[in-house]
Write an enzyme that holds these catalytic residues in place. Sequence first.
Site, PDB file in Angstrom:
ATOM      1  N   HIS A 108      -3.613  10.505  -7.349  1.00  0.00           N
ATOM      2  CA  HIS A 108      -4.640  10.885  -8.198  1.00  0.00           C
ATOM      3  C   HIS A 108      -4.583  11.178  -9.447  1.00  0.00           C
ATOM      4  O   HIS A 108      -3.404  11.681  -9.859  1.00  0.00           O
ATOM      5  CB  HIS A 108      -5.196  12.062  -7.587  1.00  0.00           C
ATOM      6  N   GLU A 151      -5.177  18.666  -4.889  1.00  0.00           N
ATOM      7  CA  GLU A 151      -5.212  18.863  -3.654  1.00  0.00           C
ATOM      8  C   GLU A 151      -4.063  19.437  -2.942  1.00  0.00           C
ATOM      9  O   GLU A 151      -2.886  19.549  -3.417  1.00  0.00           O
ATOM     10  CB  GLU A 151      -5.672  17.625  -2.515  1.00  0.00           C
ATOM     11  N   HIS A 175       1.450  10.015  -2.609  1.00  0.00           N
ATOM     12  CA  HIS A 175       1.507  10.723  -1.275  1.00  0.00           C
ATOM     13  C   HIS A 175       0.792  10.023  -0.336  1.00  0.00           C
ATOM     14  O   HIS A 175      -0.233   9.309  -0.640  1.00  0.00           O
ATOM     15  CB  HIS A 175       0.863  12.303  -1.497  1.00  0.00           C
ATOM     16  N   ARG A 213      -5.196   3.592  -5.042  1.00  0.00           N
ATOM     17  CA  ARG A 213      -4.446   3.200  -3.630  1.00  0.00           C
ATOM     18  C   ARG A 213      -3.291   2.443  -4.092  1.00  0.00           C
ATOM     19  O   ARG A 213      -3.543   1.312  -5.072  1.00  0.00           O
ATOM     20  CB  ARG A 213      -5.491   2.499  -2.923  1.00  0.00           C
TER      21      ARG A 213
END
Length: 310
Positions: free
Chosen positions: A97, A115, A172, A192
């Site tokens: 991200h 996150e 991740h 992605r």
Amino acid sequence: MKTIIFLQPVFKEMIWGGNKLKTDFGYDIPSDNTGECWAIAAHKNGDSLVLTPEFSGYTLSRLWNEKRELFGNLDGEVFPLLIKIIDAKADLSIQVHPDDEYAKKNENGSLGKTECWYILDCDEGADIIVGHNAQSKDELRSMVEEARWNDLLRKIPIKKGDFFQIDPGCLHAIRQGTVILETQQNSDITYRVYDYDRLSDGKPRELHTEKSLEVITTPAKESVTDIKTEKHDGFTREKLIECDYYSVERIVVEKSARIDQTYNFMNVSVVEGEGTVDGEKIKKGSHFILPCGYGEAEFSGNLELIISYI
Ligand code: ZN
């Protein structure tokens, strides 16, 4: 205000999803490929319905827009956090991200995404991907272009109760056989990097290789967590993380606990057990918000809670 805002989750079917949101949490899920429960969500792609009679018919977004005093009159276009439970029956794509600055510039003013994951359950021998082994951007690019995923990706063995903070720029992936509670910034921006060459509706899901290479932190930072535990009479409080975007705690109630809600709001997810909060029944799978000015909340029963606030 002494009203608890109970919320109804929104479910998302995913190619990698399973049925544990039904078998473990008792939710009525749309299919045996249900990957995500958006438990506390005020997003255009998923908006929790408020169950509390006083606000019947409201979504969390509408409550945020029209009753901002419940959230301490915080600024912001959207409710800042998103809480999900994720059931990964298969591997999730390898992703990264952007931070707020990059997202603002490259994604029409969106927020970036930080996150964190609390492992609720996992299969024996399960692992997760956090970080990578490339030492420079050039090495990163060649490893990605040559698809040397085994050399590149850092696999970490996991067990129930582990916790990971995933900063922007951290490569991740959640892997198969894992159920996690995710606390994140309310943003959808995901790049992605690799999707195991899977097909979704007959075609591969889009990859975002160039943007990913730009935002991946290289070399990767070590993921360190420093959990602080406070023992009280009848309950334990563990501070899992405090960062610029949220604080997350795990609270284990053995008999009863008084928790003072002095923040602008407090998200609460029951991840184990059953009991009450100020006389209202709660159980594994309940999610609610204690609004601004709530003050002391009395929890009773055997409960494991994950709470978050900003
Ligand atoms: Zn992510």
